[in-house]
Design an enzyme around this catalytic site. Structure first.
Site, PDB file in Angstrom:
ATOM      1  N   LYS A  11       0.844  -1.202   0.000  1.00  0.00           N
ATOM      2  CA  LYS A  11       0.000   0.000   0.000  1.00  0.00           C
ATOM      3  C   LYS A  11       0.875   1.247   0.000  1.00  0.00           C
ATOM      4  O   LYS A  11       1.633   1.481   0.934  1.00  0.00           O
ATOM      5  CB  LYS A  11      -0.891   0.028   1.250  1.00  0.00           C
TER       6      LYS A  11
ATOM      7  N   CYS B 103      13.125  12.069   5.918  1.00  0.00           N
ATOM      8  CA  CYS B 103      13.411  11.689   7.310  1.00  0.00           C
ATOM      9  C   CYS B 103      14.886  11.906   7.652  1.00  0.00           C
ATOM     10  O   CYS B 103      15.248  11.964   8.815  1.00  0.00           O
ATOM     11  CB  CYS B 103      12.992  10.250   7.559  1.00  0.00           C
TER      12      CYS B 103
ATOM     13  N   GLU C 245      10.747   1.930   9.801  1.00  0.00           N
ATOM     14  CA  GLU C 245      11.632   3.075   9.577  1.00  0.00           C
ATOM     15  C   GLU C 245      10.792   4.307   9.829  1.00  0.00           C
ATOM     16  O   GLU C 245       9.877   4.608   9.061  1.00  0.00           O
ATOM     17  CB  GLU C 245      12.191   3.017   8.154  1.00  0.00           C
TER      18      GLU C 245
HETATM   19  O1  TXE Z   1       2.394   9.368   8.115  1.00  0.00           O
HETATM   20  P1  TXE Z   1       1.736   7.988   8.442  1.00  0.00           P
HETATM   21  P2  TXE Z   1       1.680  10.759   7.848  1.00  0.00           P
HETATM   22  C1  TXE Z   1       6.380  11.606   9.718  1.00  0.00           C
HETATM   23  C2  TXE Z   1       6.345  13.119   9.561  1.00  0.00           C
HETATM   24  C3  TXE Z   1       4.921  13.379   9.262  1.00  0.00           C
HETATM   25  C4  TXE Z   1       4.261  12.365  10.163  1.00  0.00           C
HETATM   26  C5  TXE Z   1       2.869  11.980   9.771  1.00  0.00           C
HETATM   27  O2  TXE Z   1       6.697  13.730  10.769  1.00  0.00           O
HETATM   28  O3  TXE Z   1       4.536  14.680   9.577  1.00  0.00           O
HETATM   29  O4  TXE Z   1       5.075  11.242  10.089  1.00  0.00           O
HETATM   30  O5  TXE Z   1       2.812  11.719   8.389  1.00  0.00           O
HETATM   31  C6  TXE Z   1      -0.071   4.310   6.510  1.00  0.00           C
HETATM   32  N1  TXE Z   1      -2.006   1.001   9.911  1.00  0.00           N
HETATM   33  N2  TXE Z   1       6.760  10.911   8.516  1.00  0.00           N
HETATM   34  O6  TXE Z   1       0.469  10.982   8.658  1.00  0.00           O
HETATM   35  O7  TXE Z   1       0.337   8.173   8.889  1.00  0.00           O
HETATM   36  C7  TXE Z   1      -0.415   5.503   5.650  1.00  0.00           C
HETATM   37  O8  TXE Z   1      -1.600   5.260   4.929  1.00  0.00           O
HETATM   38  C8  TXE Z   1      -1.310   0.765   8.803  1.00  0.00           C
HETATM   39  C9  TXE Z   1       8.092  10.411   8.484  1.00  0.00           C
HETATM   40  O9  TXE Z   1       1.476  10.864   6.422  1.00  0.00           O
HETATM   41  O10 TXE Z   1       2.681   7.258   9.309  1.00  0.00           O
HETATM   42  C10 TXE Z   1       0.828   5.628   4.801  1.00  0.00           C
HETATM   43  O11 TXE Z   1       0.788   4.676   3.751  1.00  0.00           O
HETATM   44  N3  TXE Z   1      -0.864   1.737   7.998  1.00  0.00           N
HETATM   45  C11 TXE Z   1       8.300   9.511   7.374  1.00  0.00           C
HETATM   46  C12 TXE Z   1       1.923   5.270   5.790  1.00  0.00           C
HETATM   47  O12 TXE Z   1       1.293   4.519   6.809  1.00  0.00           O
HETATM   48  C13 TXE Z   1      -1.121   3.005   8.341  1.00  0.00           C
HETATM   49  C14 TXE Z   1       7.589   9.687   6.130  1.00  0.00           C
HETATM   50  C15 TXE Z   1       2.617   6.477   6.433  1.00  0.00           C
HETATM   51  O13 TXE Z   1       1.658   7.312   6.992  1.00  0.00           O
HETATM   52  C16 TXE Z   1      -1.849   3.315   9.506  1.00  0.00           C
HETATM   53  C17 TXE Z   1       6.246  10.177   6.314  1.00  0.00           C
HETATM   54  C18 TXE Z   1      -2.306   2.243  10.301  1.00  0.00           C
HETATM   55  N4  TXE Z   1      -3.018   2.442  11.417  1.00  0.00           N
HETATM   56  C19 TXE Z   1       5.911  10.798   7.475  1.00  0.00           C
HETATM   57  N5  TXE Z   1      -1.947   4.649   9.597  1.00  0.00           N
HETATM   58  C20 TXE Z   1       9.674   8.942   7.183  1.00  0.00           C
HETATM   59  N6  TXE Z   1      10.139   8.139   8.123  1.00  0.00           N
HETATM   60  O14 TXE Z   1      10.289   9.172   6.170  1.00  0.00           O
HETATM   61  C21 TXE Z   1      -1.316   5.175   8.544  1.00  0.00           C
HETATM   62  N7  TXE Z   1      -0.818   4.187   7.766  1.00  0.00           N
END
Ligand code: TXE
Length: 479
Positions: free
Chosen positions: A173, A282, A248
């Site tokens: 996904k 990140c 990660e």
């Molecule tokens: O990330 P999410 P978001 C950090 C950054 C950002 C914050 C939130 O600080 O502001 O995270 O970003 C899926 N079960 N990073 O809200 O929600 C979601 O659909 C399973 C750091 O966009 O963590 C997407 O595919 N999956 C980072 C993925 O998880 C779930 C990069 C990431 O989304 C889920 C991005 C659940 N319950 C944001 N909830 C890095 N490490 O590079 C969400 N997802």
């Protein structure tokens, strides 16, 4: 245009008929829809993957390698088309999508296509016991890959390529915010001859589609990149099922600058490590610490350079900083500017949203430098994930080391110095999974990638990823 799920080598609509809007960050317009896949769609994807597994796991390494390398070649041949789609979906400058995102996605397939042919398992002769031990590295079965929006195809394929190379079938996904290039990948996989059901791509929200993948009892492992809170949530859900996890997560990385560094190189790279991809990586060095005797000069030169960065439409060649990924994310980043002001920090430049003529509803923001007086303030502790960096001076190596390590995250750190002894001391003491010295984001795909503390568990990259996507089984034969 409507994006569809890719299941059993066909593009299909979500069973529930539930759709989400896909926004273009550069102008705020809705330019298509994507499925909000339910448990039922994930089940269909799982069934296809399960059915494909016996054959794919027995496909020779030569054949698997050939198909993965073919995917890589086809991606390279479609560079412009994919880069344009990535830039439109994410808001990143087209130049970045062309030079980094899509080439790296292609490299991921090429690298793991080659790596699997070099992946060896161990054998141990138990001397004096007339026995030999050898270890099989068997694929896990059906695995789940969940990726974020900041480097959409780059990180999506960083998970899928090793999973497939190791002989697994995948339910994947991409982020619901940037689904386009993952959608386009299905077609390329078909053209490359990837057998049906080996890779299945489902789209939708984290809490519906993502969660259904995590909670599926027969999906054996989850490779996830995203926010720390989401990572913790996934770990909690997956623990009772004893799923293998690679997480990660976020970072709040220090960029430590000593006076004895190569100044021009440092300044140029620091500009990149602060604002590449609108600061939405990140690995960005969002906390800049500068040795006191260099601080005044650095502050002046850096702010001057930041003011020259061009914020603009992602499709324009001259654009350094494109649009932030979503309205919600822009609002989150801007809310940190208010916090910074309340905590008595000084905004040296930027700090505001930008309205660009012709694209008034786009999510643009000025690159921002904030001088902080206390390293423990919120903007120095929390991941902002936007074009915002903090700067502050330090006096001694001990002091900066303590400040660098005093955050909940531990993904990467950058050190600028030409002193070898200091380099050795500091690289060993920094709490991070990756330390760069006199460079930033120089990546060799063979090296382990991941973080410590709240930046995650596990390592991706090289054989680490192939180890994650396989289960070792030791066999002991007495003769
Ligand atoms: O990330 P999410 P978001 C950090 C950054 C950002 C914050 C939130 O600080 O502001 O995270 O970003 C899926 N079960 N990073 O809200 O929600 C979601 O659909 C399973 C750091 O966009 O963590 C997407 O595919 N999956 C980072 C993925 O998880 C779930 C990069 C990431 O989304 C889920 C991005 C659940 N319950 C944001 N909830 C890095 N490490 O590079 C969400 N997802």
């Amino acid at each position: 245009m409507n994006i569809k799920n890719f299941i059993n080598d066909k593009y299909v609509e979500p069973i529930s008929g539930d759709w989400l809007d896909n926004y273009c960050p550069a102008n705020g317009e809705i330019y298509g829809k994507l499925p909000n896949s339910s448990k039922d769609d994930v089940e269909e994807a799982y069934k296809a993957a399960k059915e494909a597994f016996p054959l794919w796991s027995q496909t020779t390494l030569d054949e698997r390698s050939r198909i993965l390398i073919r995917i890589s070649e086809l991606l390279e041949a479609s560079l412009d088309r994919f880069a344009e789609a990535e830039s439109k979906d994410n808001g990143k400058p087209i130049s970045l999508a062309k030079s980094v995102d899509i080439p790296r996605a292609a490299s991921n397939f090429r690298f793991f296509g080659n790596a699997i042919t070099q992946f060896a398992s161990e054998s141990h002769e138990s001397v004096g016991q007339q026995a030999v031990n050898y270890t099989l590295r068997q694929p896990l079965g059906v695995v789940g890959c969940i990726s974020p929006w900041n480097l959409p195809l780059y990180l999506f394929t960083w998970k899928i390529a090793p999973a497939l190379a190791a002989g697994n079938c995948v339910v994947a996904k991409p982020s619901e915010i940037t689904p386009m290039t993952a959608y386009m990948l299905g077609e390329i996989c078909n053209e490359a001859g990837l057998p049906k059901g080996v890779l299945n791509i489902v789209h939708g929200l984290g809490k519906t589609t993502g969660q259904a993948i995590v909670e599926h009892p027969d999906i054996k492992a989850i490779s996830f990149t995203g926010g720390t809170t989401t990572g913790a949530h996934i770990a909690k859900k997956a623990a009772p099922m004893f799923k293998k996890l690679s997480l990660e997560l976020g970072g709040k990385n220090p960029n430590i600058i000593f006076k004895d560094c190569d100044y021009d190189e440092m300044l140029h790279t620091t500009l990149r490590s602060s604002f590449s991809n609108q600061g939405q990586i990140c690995l960005c060095g969002s906390r800049i610490f500068v040795e006191e005797s260099l601080y005044k000069k650095f502050k002046k030169d850096f702010v001057e350079k930041v003011k020259q960065l061009k914020v603009g439409h992602p499709s324009e060649k001259a654009t350094d900083i494109g649009a932030l990924v979503s309205k919600q994310h822009l609002e989150k980043v801007l809310s940190y500017i208010e916090i910074a002001k309340k905590e008595d920090n000084t905004i040296l430049c930027g700090g505001n949203q930008i309205i660009i003529e012709g694209y008034e509803n786009g999510y643009y923001m000025q690159p921002t430098v904030i001088e902080v007086i206390n390293d423990e303030c919120s903007i120095n502790q929390e991941e902002i994930f936007g074009p915002v960096v903090t700067i502050m001076p330090f006096k001694t190596e001990e002091e900066v080391l303590q400040m660098a390590n005093k955050v909940k995250y531990g993904l990467s750190a950058t050190l600028w110095t030409n002193d070898l002894r200091r380099t050795m001391r500091m690289t060993q003491a920094l709490q991070a999974g990756i330390v760069w010295v006199n460079t930033w984001m120089l990546r060799d795909l063979r090296t382990p990638f991941g973080g410590v503390k709240a930046s995650g568990i596990g390592r991706e990259g090289g054989f680490e990823a192939l180890r994650f996507f396989t289960e070792p089984k030791n066999i002991c034969i007495k003769y």
